[in-house]
Design an enzyme around this catalytic site. Sequence first.
Site, PDB file in Angstrom:
ATOM      1  N   CYS A   1     -76.736  72.200  26.695  1.00 16.94           N
ATOM      2  CA  CYS A   1     -76.768  72.750  25.243  1.00 16.94           C
ATOM      3  C   CYS A   1     -78.103  72.919  24.613  1.00 16.94           C
ATOM      4  O   CYS A   1     -78.430  73.751  23.444  1.00 16.94           O
ATOM      5  CB  CYS A   1     -75.867  71.963  24.369  1.00 16.94           C
ATOM      6  SG  CYS A   1     -74.071  71.826  25.156  1.00 16.94           S
TER       7      CYS A   1
ATOM      8  N   HIS B   1     -76.604  73.284  17.071  1.00 16.81           N
ATOM      9  CA  HIS B   1     -75.534  73.616  18.222  1.00 16.81           C
ATOM     10  C   HIS B   1     -74.332  73.598  17.763  1.00 16.81           C
ATOM     11  O   HIS B   1     -73.802  72.703  16.844  1.00 16.81           O
ATOM     12  CB  HIS B   1     -75.978  72.580  19.319  1.00 16.81           C
ATOM     13  CG  HIS B   1     -75.024  72.710  20.423  1.00 16.81           C
ATOM     14  ND1 HIS B   1     -74.912  73.821  21.150  1.00 16.81           N
ATOM     15  CD2 HIS B   1     -74.391  71.513  21.040  1.00 16.81           C
ATOM     16  CE1 HIS B   1     -73.838  73.587  22.095  1.00 16.81           C
ATOM     17  NE2 HIS B   1     -73.555  72.281  22.026  1.00 16.81           N
TER      18      HIS B   1
ATOM     19  N   ASN C   1     -67.803  76.041  21.970  1.00 16.54           N
ATOM     20  CA  ASN C   1     -68.949  75.529  22.365  1.00 16.54           C
ATOM     21  C   ASN C   1     -69.483  76.477  23.536  1.00 16.54           C
ATOM     22  O   ASN C   1     -68.993  76.157  24.879  1.00 16.54           O
ATOM     23  CB  ASN C   1     -69.059  74.173  22.687  1.00 16.54           C
ATOM     24  CG  ASN C   1     -70.282  73.777  23.267  1.00 16.54           C
ATOM     25  OD1 ASN C   1     -71.100  74.462  23.414  1.00 16.54           O
ATOM     26  ND2 ASN C   1     -70.245  72.275  23.214  1.00 16.54           N
TER      27      ASN C   1
HETATM   28  O1  UT7 Z   1     -72.089  70.327  23.483  1.00 16.18           O
HETATM   29  C1  UT7 Z   1     -72.473  69.005  24.360  1.00 16.18           C
HETATM   30  C2  UT7 Z   1     -72.060  67.968  23.775  1.00 16.18           C
HETATM   31  N1  UT7 Z   1     -70.655  67.939  23.491  1.00 16.18           N
HETATM   32  C3  UT7 Z   1     -70.290  67.600  22.277  1.00 16.18           C
HETATM   33  O2  UT7 Z   1     -71.061  67.307  21.272  1.00 16.18           O
HETATM   34  C4  UT7 Z   1     -68.969  67.090  22.254  1.00 16.18           C
HETATM   35  C5  UT7 Z   1     -68.914  65.747  21.417  1.00 16.18           C
HETATM   36  N2  UT7 Z   1     -67.332  65.413  21.364  1.00 16.18           N
HETATM   37  C6  UT7 Z   1     -66.632  65.968  20.578  1.00 16.18           C
HETATM   38  O3  UT7 Z   1     -66.708  66.947  20.133  1.00 16.18           O
HETATM   39  C7  UT7 Z   1     -65.185  65.317  20.324  1.00 16.18           C
HETATM   40  O4  UT7 Z   1     -65.289  63.808  20.845  1.00 16.18           O
HETATM   41  C8  UT7 Z   1     -63.999  66.050  21.125  1.00 16.18           C
HETATM   42  C9  UT7 Z   1     -63.707  67.026  20.492  1.00 16.18           C
HETATM   43  C10 UT7 Z   1     -64.373  65.953  22.504  1.00 16.18           C
HETATM   44  C11 UT7 Z   1     -62.723  65.021  20.893  1.00 16.18           C
HETATM   45  O5  UT7 Z   1     -62.571  64.553  19.708  1.00 16.18           O
HETATM   46  P1  UT7 Z   1     -62.266  63.145  19.416  1.00 16.18           P
HETATM   47  O6  UT7 Z   1     -61.850  63.309  17.818  1.00 16.18           O
HETATM   48  O7  UT7 Z   1     -63.195  62.408  19.642  1.00 16.18           O
HETATM   49  O8  UT7 Z   1     -60.826  62.808  20.104  1.00 16.18           O
HETATM   50  P2  UT7 Z   1     -60.811  61.746  21.088  1.00 16.18           P
HETATM   51  O9  UT7 Z   1     -61.310  61.847  22.471  1.00 16.18           O
HETATM   52  O10 UT7 Z   1     -61.326  59.957  20.252  1.00 16.18           O
HETATM   53  O11 UT7 Z   1     -59.209  61.425  21.336  1.00 16.18           O
HETATM   54  C12 UT7 Z   1     -58.314  61.172  20.094  1.00 16.18           C
HETATM   55  C13 UT7 Z   1     -56.958  61.254  20.426  1.00 16.18           C
HETATM   56  C14 UT7 Z   1     -56.570  60.854  21.882  1.00 16.18           C
HETATM   57  O12 UT7 Z   1     -55.170  60.337  21.853  1.00 16.18           O
HETATM   58  P3  UT7 Z   1     -54.998  58.897  21.797  1.00 16.18           P
HETATM   59  O13 UT7 Z   1     -55.602  58.128  22.820  1.00 16.18           O
HETATM   60  O14 UT7 Z   1     -55.521  58.519  20.252  1.00 16.18           O
HETATM   61  O15 UT7 Z   1     -53.480  58.757  21.629  1.00 16.18           O
HETATM   62  C15 UT7 Z   1     -56.511  62.001  22.688  1.00 16.18           C
HETATM   63  O16 UT7 Z   1     -55.626  61.885  24.029  1.00 16.18           O
HETATM   64  O17 UT7 Z   1     -56.565  62.894  20.682  1.00 16.18           O
HETATM   65  C16 UT7 Z   1     -56.144  63.174  21.977  1.00 16.18           C
HETATM   66  N3  UT7 Z   1     -56.546  64.292  22.120  1.00 16.18           N
HETATM   67  C17 UT7 Z   1     -55.831  65.370  21.952  1.00 16.18           C
HETATM   68  N4  UT7 Z   1     -54.681  65.631  21.566  1.00 16.18           N
HETATM   69  C18 UT7 Z   1     -54.281  67.232  21.408  1.00 16.18           C
HETATM   70  C19 UT7 Z   1     -57.638  64.766  23.099  1.00 16.18           C
HETATM   71  N5  UT7 Z   1     -57.756  66.054  23.292  1.00 16.18           N
HETATM   72  C20 UT7 Z   1     -56.685  66.490  22.642  1.00 16.18           C
HETATM   73  C21 UT7 Z   1     -55.993  67.805  22.577  1.00 16.18           C
HETATM   74  N6  UT7 Z   1     -54.970  68.074  21.989  1.00 16.18           N
HETATM   75  N7  UT7 Z   1     -56.703  68.970  23.061  1.00 16.18           N
END
Ligand code: UT7
Length: 332
Positions: free
Chosen positions: A116, A256, A286
Site C-alpha cells: 500500500c 491511503h 482498498n
Molecule cells: O491496506 C493495507 C493495510 N490494511 C489495513 O489497514 C486494514 C486494517 N484492518 C482493518 O481495516 C480491520 O481490522 C478489518 C476491516 C480488516 C476488520 O475490522 P475489525 O473491526 O477489526 O473486525 P475484527 O477483525 O475485529 O472482527 C470483528 C468481528 C468478528 O466476529 P467475532 O469474533 O467478534 O464474533 C469477525 O468474525 O466481525 C467479524 N467479521 C465480519 N462480520 C461480517 C469479520 N469480517 C466480517 C464481515 N462481515 N465481512
Amino acid sequence: MARRLAAITGIQGYVPDYVLTNAELETMVETSDEWIVSRTGIRQRHILKEEGKAASDMGKIMVEGLLKKTNTKPEEIDMLLCATITGDMVFPDTANTISEKVGAVNAFGYDINAACSGFLYALTTAAKFIETGTYKKVVVVGMDVMSSILDYSDRTTCIIFGDGGGAVLLEANEEGNGVVDSILKADGIGRNFLHMKAGGSLKPTTLETVTAKEHFVYQEGRTVFKYAVRGMVDTVKQIMERNNLSNEDVNWVVPHQANIRIIQSVASGLDFPMERVMVNIQNYGNTTAGTLPLCLWDYENQLKKGDNIILTAFGGGFTWGATFLKWAYDPA
Ligand code: UT7
C-alpha cells in the site's frame, strides 16, 4: 531561484468496469452491507473480470490517458516505475510490459513492491531522477489487481479490496512546486501480519499450497489497523514539523484508503479537519498501491497551483511514510 523539484504535471486514474457491490458480497460470504459500511466505509469496489486481462492492461489505459492529457509522446518518456504487488507475472516486471504496450521505447523502469505504500516509494524514487536532472519525463504508475489474490470465501479480506489505480507524469519545476520532502519507513516484522504465504522462494507453489489456499492475502486486521494509524500519524507529524507546516498551511491530507475508521483516526490524531482529508474508499475499496493516485485523480478539479498536500500510506512489509508535495497546476 527555487531548487528544481519533480512536479506532477498530469494524472490519470482507472478502475475496471465491473462493480462488485456489498449486496453481491452478501450472496458470496456471511456478511452484510451494514457490517461492511460501518466497519470499513466501503460500498462497492471495481473488479477486473475480463478474461486474459491483467495489471499491465490497466496500466496501459492509465498511461495512454495520461500521455494524451499531457500532450506527451510515448517515446519522450525516460523512465516508468510501477508500484504493484499484483503484476502480470512473478517476473518479468510489469513496468516494462506497460512501456512496451504504450510504445515507450526509450523508457527503462522497474516495479516497486511496497504494497500500500508502493506509490509513495515510487514517487519519491522517481522524483530523485528529475531533481538531479538525470531525466526529463518520468511516469509513476500505482495500481493493483487485488481480485487476483483474494479468497472470495474469506469474509475478512474479500470485502476490503478492489482493483484500480492511476498514473502520474513527473517533470522538472523551478517555481517551488513538486515533491518537496518524503519520510519513508519499513519494518520487516510486519510480514507476519500481512502477506501471501506461498508462491515465493520460502514456500514454492505445490498442489498442497493451492489446496490450502496459501496464494491469497492473509491479514491480521486488528494488528495492522493499530500499526497503520500510528505509522501514518507519526510520519505526517514529522514531515509537517520539519517543513514548518501547521494544520492551517496544509490544504489536503491524502491518506491511503484502507478503512474509513483508520482515515478518521489519522485525522483525529493530527487534529486535522475531515473536510480537507481526501476520501473515496466508498467507491473503490482498498486498491493497495492504487489508492493515492485514485484520490488525486478524483480530487484533481479541486486542486490549485501551490496547494500544500500531504500524502500518507501504510501497508504490507510493514511499509509506511508521508510525502509533502506542492501541487503544480490549476484545474483545466
Ligand atoms: O491496506 C493495507 C493495510 N490494511 C489495513 O489497514 C486494514 C486494517 N484492518 C482493518 O481495516 C480491520 O481490522 C478489518 C476491516 C480488516 C476488520 O475490522 P475489525 O473491526 O477489526 O473486525 P475484527 O477483525 O475485529 O472482527 C470483528 C468481528 C468478528 O466476529 P467475532 O469474533 O467478534 O464474533 C469477525 O468474525 O466481525 C467479524 N467479521 C465480519 N462480520 C461480517 C469479520 N469480517 C466480517 C464481515 N462481515 N465481512
